[in-house]
Scaffold this active site. Structure first.
Site, short mmCIF file in Angstrom:
data_model
loop_
_atom_site.label_atom_id
_atom_site.label_comp_id
_atom_site.label_asym_id
_atom_site.label_seq_id
_atom_site.Cartn_x
_atom_site.Cartn_y
_atom_site.Cartn_z
N ASP A 170 -75.08 63.88 57.26
CA ASP A 170 -74.98 65.20 56.66
C ASP A 170 -76.28 65.99 56.88
O ASP A 170 -77.29 65.71 56.23
CB ASP A 170 -74.71 65.01 55.16
CG ASP A 170 -74.66 66.32 54.40
OD1 ASP A 170 -74.48 67.37 55.03
OD2 ASP A 170 -74.78 66.28 53.16
N ASP A 206 -74.57 72.78 59.27
CA ASP A 206 -74.27 71.72 58.31
C ASP A 206 -73.12 70.82 58.79
O ASP A 206 -71.96 71.17 58.66
CB ASP A 206 -73.92 72.36 56.96
CG ASP A 206 -73.68 71.32 55.87
OD1 ASP A 206 -73.89 70.12 56.13
OD2 ASP A 206 -73.29 71.73 54.76
#
Ligand code: NAG
Ligand code: NAG
Ligand code: NAG
Length: 405
Positions: free
Chosen positions: A117, A296
């Site tokens: 992430d 992201d």
């Protein structure tokens, strides 16, 4: 430049099988996971909205961690916290869109899968005291590792369902793609929220790859530890997130996965991977210009504030169907592109169009979604990243994008 030492780059395959893979160069073809769809192929809007809510919580947690670490508020428009009615957010899995691979932790090392992430900065794994919500996950037991050290600090990460991942902070050695980070801070969870149960969240844990200032632990993320320990050929990592052949490359880029040269955008604020977006375009005409964005990998869609997203869809005659989602006629979906660093990157139709709104198949839901909890930047998630090869360059503080090979 792509260097050629003995180990020019190391590739970490996604969706590894249960068996440990050879660490240094293994690549395994990725099976495309299904997206946020119902069995009949229509969009599962509850799942979409649960996902958007989770993005909001994650970003807000980053703002808070930034405030703790920097001693000043994250410099942007104070995000309005969306009204949350208890129980109004369905606890639906968004795990189908996660990208995960394996790391080794401890001495002797054991294998764990983690979700990678770039929108957060902490590593956590489920620990031996975690209850039923950790069932099926491989548990990391500090007592079983001769290099583990109890840091005597707890941690708590809140998630959109109102529950938390919490536990104790340890340090231990963490190996990723054959590189070892020693004395790496990691959270050992004694509580997993329900959205992290094995059926909803297949990997064991999560590894944040944003900048240290966002760390809830106030510690270096794994990649920064590797950089500071000087073990990498180059202080970069790169992702291919696509319907096949997805991988994370540590310490370089994999030239067989992209073509042409990289277009770079400088990191404008090193907390999230924040960059400037020149424009968002439809059918080659600019709709939104000059906004800030974050890159992201932990977000599936593209999320921005309501006023920006309204502007985006009003230019396309889109329909607001609530919860931050919008539809357009399926038979005339626009060609969407995003211009970064002067280069326009087109989103393939299947990445912008996330599926039919209902069984009539007339209206289709766009990947660009609204949420007012994230402030004034655009979260460019996988819907965009699946269209490019992306390099995260810690050394030069920039993000690069190239066409997929
Ligand atoms: C780990 O070791 C500590 C100290 O010896 C002990 O108190 C604890 O119960 C052990 N935990 C597990 C899960 O075995
Ligand atoms: C939106 O609707 C207006 C008015 O009906 C029309 O002129 C315009 O071409 C439409 N734009 C798109 C992108 O469909
Ligand atoms: C929405 O985002 C835009 C562009 O990033 C920004 O200019 C604007 O202030 C934001 N609006 C709100 C209400 O946060």
């Amino acid at each position: 430049m792509y260097l050629k030492p003995i180990l020019p780059f190391v590739v970490l395959p996604f969706l590894v099988s249960a068996l440990p893979q050879p660490l240094r160069t293994a690549t395994i073809p990725l099976n495309k996971r299904s997206s946020l769809r119902n069995a009949d192929g229509t969009v599962d809007l509850d799942a979409v909205h649960a996902h958007i809510s989770r993005v909001e919580w994650k970003i807000q947690r980053g703002f808070e961690a930034y405030g703790e670490n920097a001693g000043v508020e994250f410099p942007q428009t104070r995000p309005q916290v969306a009204k949350r009615v208890s129980g109004s957010i369905p606890l639906i899995d968004d795990s189908n869109d996660r990208w995960y691979g394996s790391i080794l932790v401890g001495t002797l090392p054991s294998l764990y899968t983690v979700d990678f992430d770039t929108g957060s900065s902490d590593l956590f794994l489920p620990g031996p005291e975690c209850g039923s919500t950790c069932g099926g996950h491989t548990l990391y037991s500090p007592n079983a590792s001769s290099t583990s050290k109890d840091l005597g600090r707890t941690f708590s990460l809140s998630y959109g369902d109102g529950s938390t991942v919490s536990g104790e902070q340890y340090s231990d050695s963490v190996q990723i793609a054959g590189y070892t980070a020693t004395s790496q801070t990691l959270g050992v969870a004694n509580q997993y929220s329900s959205s992290f149960t094995k059926s909803q969240f297949p990997p064991d844990g999560l590894m944040g790859m944003a900048f240290p200032i966002l760390s809830v632990y106030g510690a270096n993320p794994v990649f920064q530890t590797l950089v500071s320990e000087g073990v990498l050929p180059e202080p970069v990592f790169a992702f291919k997130l696509a319907s096949s052949g997805s991988e994370l490359c540590i310490g370089g880029t994999n030239p067989s996965l992209y073509q042409g040269s990289f277009t770079y955008t400088p990191v404008t604020f090193a907390a999230y991977w924040q960059i400037n977006i020149d424009s968002l375009n439809a059918n080659n005409a600019q709709i939104i210009g000059g906004v800030s964005g974050i890159i992201d990998t932990g977000t599936t869609l593209i999320v921005a504030n309501t006023s920006n997203v309204n502007q985006f869809y009003s230019a396309l005659n889109g329909t607001d169907v609530g919860g931050g989602s919008y539809t357009l006629p399926c038979d005339s979906m626009p060609s969407i592109s995003i211009t970064l660093g002067g280069t326009s990157f087109t989103m393939s139709p299947d990445t912008f169009n996330i599926g039919a709104y209902d069984s009539t198949g007339e209206a289709c839901v766009g990947a660009v979604s609204a949420n007012d909890g994230i402030g004034d930047f655009w979260v460019l998630g996988d819907a965009f990243l699946r269209n490019v090869y992306t390099v995260f360059d810690v050394g030069n503080s920039r993000v690069g994008y190239a066409q997929l090979a």
